[in-house]
Design a protein around this motif. Structure first.
Motif, PDB file in Angstrom:
ATOM      1  N   ASN A   1      56.126  45.975   3.985  1.00  0.00           N
ATOM      2  CA  ASN A   1      55.922  45.179   5.331  1.00  0.00           C
ATOM      3  C   ASN A   1      56.626  46.044   6.494  1.00  0.00           C
ATOM      4  OD1 ASN A   1      55.319  42.584   4.037  1.00  0.00           O
ATOM      5  ND2 ASN A   1      57.002  42.929   2.961  1.00  0.00           N
ATOM      6  N   ILE A   2      55.901  46.494   7.201  1.00  0.00           N
ATOM      7  CA  ILE A   2      56.362  47.191   8.539  1.00  0.00           C
ATOM      8  C   ILE A   2      56.326  46.199   9.623  1.00  0.00           C
ATOM      9  CG2 ILE A   2      55.790  49.183  10.041  1.00  0.00           C
ATOM     10  CD1 ILE A   2      54.398  50.350   7.803  1.00  0.00           C
ATOM     11  N   ALA A   3      57.514  45.823  10.187  1.00  0.00           N
ATOM     12  CA  ALA A   3      57.532  44.840  11.203  1.00  0.00           C
ATOM     13  C   ALA A   3      56.738  45.334  12.542  1.00  0.00           C
ATOM     14  CB  ALA A   3      58.986  44.660  11.729  1.00  0.00           C
TER      15      ALA A   3
ATOM     16  N   ILE B   1      61.686  47.502   7.972  1.00  0.00           N
ATOM     17  CA  ILE B   1      60.633  47.848   6.872  1.00  0.00           C
ATOM     18  C   ILE B   1      61.173  47.273   5.340  1.00  0.00           C
ATOM     19  CG2 ILE B   1      59.589  49.787   5.483  1.00  0.00           C
ATOM     20  CD1 ILE B   1      59.833  51.293   7.933  1.00  0.00           C
ATOM     21  N   ASN B   2      60.421  46.638   4.595  1.00  0.00           N
ATOM     22  CA  ASN B   2      60.994  46.158   3.276  1.00  0.00           C
ATOM     23  C   ASN B   2      59.721  46.361   2.469  1.00  0.00           C
ATOM     24  OD1 ASN B   2      59.527  43.657   3.152  1.00  0.00           O
ATOM     25  ND2 ASN B   2      61.219  42.853   4.630  1.00  0.00           N
ATOM     26  N   VAL B   3      60.023  46.566   0.987  1.00  0.00           N
ATOM     27  CA  VAL B   3      58.976  46.390  -0.007  1.00  0.00           C
ATOM     28  C   VAL B   3      59.297  45.352  -0.782  1.00  0.00           C
ATOM     29  CG1 VAL B   3      57.991  47.729  -1.658  1.00  0.00           C
ATOM     30  CG2 VAL B   3      58.964  48.900   0.130  1.00  0.00           C
ATOM     31  N   THR B   4      58.142  44.354  -0.977  1.00  0.00           N
ATOM     32  CA  THR B   4      58.333  43.220  -1.820  1.00  0.00           C
ATOM     33  C   THR B   4      57.364  43.360  -3.115  1.00  0.00           C
ATOM     34  OG1 THR B   4      56.822  42.044  -0.510  1.00  0.00           O
ATOM     35  CG2 THR B   4      59.180  41.683   0.038  1.00  0.00           C
ATOM     36  N   ASN B   5      57.967  42.666  -4.145  1.00  0.00           N
ATOM     37  CA  ASN B   5      56.836  42.369  -5.358  1.00  0.00           C
ATOM     38  C   ASN B   5      56.031  41.101  -5.148  1.00  0.00           C
ATOM     39  OD1 ASN B   5      58.476  39.918  -6.034  1.00  0.00           O
ATOM     40  ND2 ASN B   5      59.765  41.246  -7.371  1.00  0.00           N
ATOM     41  N   SER B   6      55.252  40.988  -6.123  1.00  0.00           N
ATOM     42  CA  SER B   6      54.288  39.845  -5.977  1.00  0.00           C
ATOM     43  C   SER B   6      55.031  38.188  -5.928  1.00  0.00           C
ATOM     44  CB  SER B   6      53.271  39.827  -7.333  1.00  0.00           C
ATOM     45  OG  SER B   6      53.876  39.561  -8.295  1.00  0.00           O
TER      46      SER B   6
ATOM     47  N   PRO C   1      65.120  58.804   8.628  1.00  0.00           N
ATOM     48  CA  PRO C   1      65.799  58.013   7.611  1.00  0.00           C
ATOM     49  C   PRO C   1      65.791  56.319   7.618  1.00  0.00           C
ATOM     50  CG  PRO C   1      67.301  59.230   9.137  1.00  0.00           C
ATOM     51  CD  PRO C   1      66.037  59.422   9.535  1.00  0.00           C
ATOM     52  N   ILE C   2      65.806  55.783   6.709  1.00  0.00           N
ATOM     53  CA  ILE C   2      65.860  54.387   6.609  1.00  0.00           C
ATOM     54  C   ILE C   2      67.271  54.077   5.882  1.00  0.00           C
ATOM     55  CG2 ILE C   2      64.462  54.518   4.365  1.00  0.00           C
ATOM     56  CD1 ILE C   2      63.125  51.678   5.394  1.00  0.00           C
ATOM     57  N   ASN C   3      67.912  53.000   6.624  1.00  0.00           N
ATOM     58  CA  ASN C   3      68.926  52.598   6.166  1.00  0.00           C
ATOM     59  C   ASN C   3      69.171  51.039   6.135  1.00  0.00           C
ATOM     60  OD1 ASN C   3      70.599  55.021   5.716  1.00  0.00           O
ATOM     61  ND2 ASN C   3      70.551  55.168   7.738  1.00  0.00           N
ATOM     62  N   ASP C   4      69.394  50.435   4.851  1.00  0.00           N
ATOM     63  CA  ASP C   4      69.357  48.987   4.622  1.00  0.00           C
ATOM     64  C   ASP C   4      68.016  48.275   5.433  1.00  0.00           C
ATOM     65  OD1 ASP C   4      71.710  49.026   3.495  1.00  0.00           O
ATOM     66  OD2 ASP C   4      72.792  48.931   5.310  1.00  0.00           O
ATOM     67  N   GLY C   5      66.940  49.001   4.825  1.00  0.00           N
ATOM     68  CA  GLY C   5      65.691  48.353   5.506  1.00  0.00           C
ATOM     69  C   GLY C   5      65.463  48.622   7.078  1.00  0.00           C
ATOM     70  N   VAL C   6      66.215  49.374   7.758  1.00  0.00           N
ATOM     71  CA  VAL C   6      65.922  49.471   9.108  1.00  0.00           C
ATOM     72  C   VAL C   6      65.854  50.991   9.372  1.00  0.00           C
ATOM     73  CG1 VAL C   6      66.927  49.191  11.506  1.00  0.00           C
ATOM     74  CG2 VAL C   6      67.254  47.670   9.652  1.00  0.00           C
ATOM     75  N   VAL C   7      64.756  51.431  10.412  1.00  0.00           N
ATOM     76  CA  VAL C   7      64.571  52.722  10.688  1.00  0.00           C
ATOM     77  C   VAL C   7      64.905  52.691  12.257  1.00  0.00           C
ATOM     78  CG1 VAL C   7      62.761  54.513  11.238  1.00  0.00           C
ATOM     79  CG2 VAL C   7      62.714  53.326   9.139  1.00  0.00           C
TER      80      VAL C   7
END
Length: 195
Positions: free
Chosen positions: A20-22, A36-41, A60-66
């Motif tokens: 998921n890219i906002a 940005i986050n990655v999720t399972n099904s 760099p990405i830190n805690d799901g934020v670029v």
């Protein structure tokens, strides 16, 4: 039957994921946060190695934020690659296009009381919608709709620096003495700001 399953082989690295890219509008010249986050099904956020590139530059990405600062308005390509070091989830790459939009600008003109035959200094201040000083670009001044020009008849352009454009030693002519005189500063715009 006793419910025994034989010959069953677990699939490694086959679980589906979603990247998921906002979808956010970016502002040029400012630091923007892109989530940005990655999720399972099951829509659960999962951990792993996430690589983010924006227009081919690794960020760099830190805690799901670029955190990203575009230099100018226009589209940017965000590419996110996920790799699970434990191979529980599939490796996946997702690409999205985000737009850096130009900010609007507003002008405020400052002038002393004009005296016919004397000179004055014209100053205009330019800000965006958030009150942040515009930097870069050029401005022109108009008196009653007529653009100020030098002795050679060329339009006088003034650099906008830290939100301010200053034109010194402007001769005050009869044009200034008309009722309801208007003094206008017009901004050219930049890659960051609309006129």
């Amino acid at each position: 039957r006793d419910g025994t399953v034989s010959g069953n082989k677990p699939v490694v690295g086959g679980r589906n994921i979603t990247i998921n890219i906002a979808d956010v509008e970016l502002l040029p010249g400012e630091e923007n946060n892109i989530t940005i986050n990655v999720t399972n099904s099951f829509d659960e956020v999962i951990e792993g190695n996430i690589t983010v590139t924006i227009d081919d530059e690794e960020i760099p990405i830190n805690d799901g934020v670029v955190k990203y600062t575009p230099e100018k308005a226009g589209d940017v390509t965000v590419k996110v690659t996920y790799v699970d070091p434990n191979r529980n989830y599939q490796t996946k790459t997702e690409t999205s296009t985000l737009t850096a939009i130009k900010r609007n600008s507003t002008a405020q003109t400052v002038i002393e009381e004009p005296v016919l035959g004397e000179t004055t200094e014209l100053t205009a201040q330019f800000y965006d919608d958030n009150g942040i000083a515009v930097n870069g670009g050029k401005a022109i001044f108009r008196i009653n709709g007529k653009t100020l020009r030098n002795d050679q008849g060329e339009v006088i352009y003034v650099d906008v620096v830290n939100g301010t454009a200053t034109l010194p030693d402007v001769n005050i002519t009869g044009e200034w003495m008309k009722p309801d005189t208007t003094i206008q500063a017009v901004y050219s715009g930049t890659d960051e700001f609309d006129p």
